[in-house]
Design a protein around this motif. Structure first.
Motif: not given
Length: 216
Positions: A1-15, A188-199
């Motif tokens: 289990m991941q214990q530390e904070l992590f950040y994901t860099e977005p593809d478009d920081t301005e957006a 439109r279909k939105l992609e980017g997740h690597t596992d099933r969506l919950g909500r």
């Protein structure tokens, strides 16, 4: 289990920055209004507290007398998500069959139309906060077979003559989300997740859609 904070860099920081600013501009004045109302209520003394208690008691009393007015078989497979339309007149459902159905939110609980959104399981559904589907569905329902099963088409048109504005969003077990018109047209279909969506959920101002997934 991941214990530390992590950040994901977005593809478009301005957006992302623009979206955060827009959400803050929409949210902060409303938060300030809520705080001001709470302070005003607190300053009202005993009378304000009595009014608050009366309103709470009325809500609890109404909840204690809730009763079932209708029940229908909603799908051939388990239903995963339900949500009332913004005006409360309709109910949208989605489930493991990949179908989306729209029902009248009354004692009749009549299925107005249904369309196939995906060949995979659907995991969530949400109405756009500005969706107004009632008139379009009523206009087209006279000649429609409300009990017809969904076919294999993805985004089969339902009754009515609405334009291509967003009405619904769905989440899917294949990791994608989709936005639909009130006619059931895939916008439109939105992609980017690597596992099933919950909500899936729209922000109240209607400009952004949030998706929650089981990926990391």
């Amino acid at each position: 289990m991941q214990q530390e904070l992590f950040y994901t860099e977005p593809d478009d920081t301005e957006a992302l920055r623009a979206a955060r600013k827009a959400i803050a501009a929409w949210s902060l004045p409303r938060a300030a209004a809520r705080i001001a109302a709470a302070k005003q209520q607190q300053a009202g003394g005993i009378a304000a507290l009595k009014a608050l208690d009366a309103a709470r008691f009325a809500s609890e009393s109404a909840a204690a007398h809730l009763s079932q007015i209708s029940s229908e078989i909603g799908d051939d497979r388990p239903i995963q998500g339900v949500q009332f339309s913004p005006d409360g007149s309709l109910l949208a459902t989605c489930g493991w069959s990949g179908n989306v159905a729209v029902w009248t939110a009354d004692a009749a609980c009549k299925r107005v139309w249904v369309f196939r959104a995906s060949a995979e399981r659907l995991t969530g559904i949400a109405w756009h906060p500005n969706a107004r589907p009632t008139l379009h569905l009523q206009a087209g329902a006279k000649g429609a077979d409300s009990n017809a099963a969904a076919n294999g088409m993805e985004g089969q048109e339902g009754p009515g003559a609405a334009d291509d504005t967003v009405a619904l969003a769905t989440g899917c077990a294949d990791g994608t989300a989709a936005v639909w018109s009130v006619k059931g047209k895939l916008l439109r279909k939105l992609e980017g997740h690597t596992d099933r969506l919950g909500r899936v959920a729209f922000h109240p101002m209607g400009h952004h859609l949030a998706t929650a997934s089981y990926d990391m």
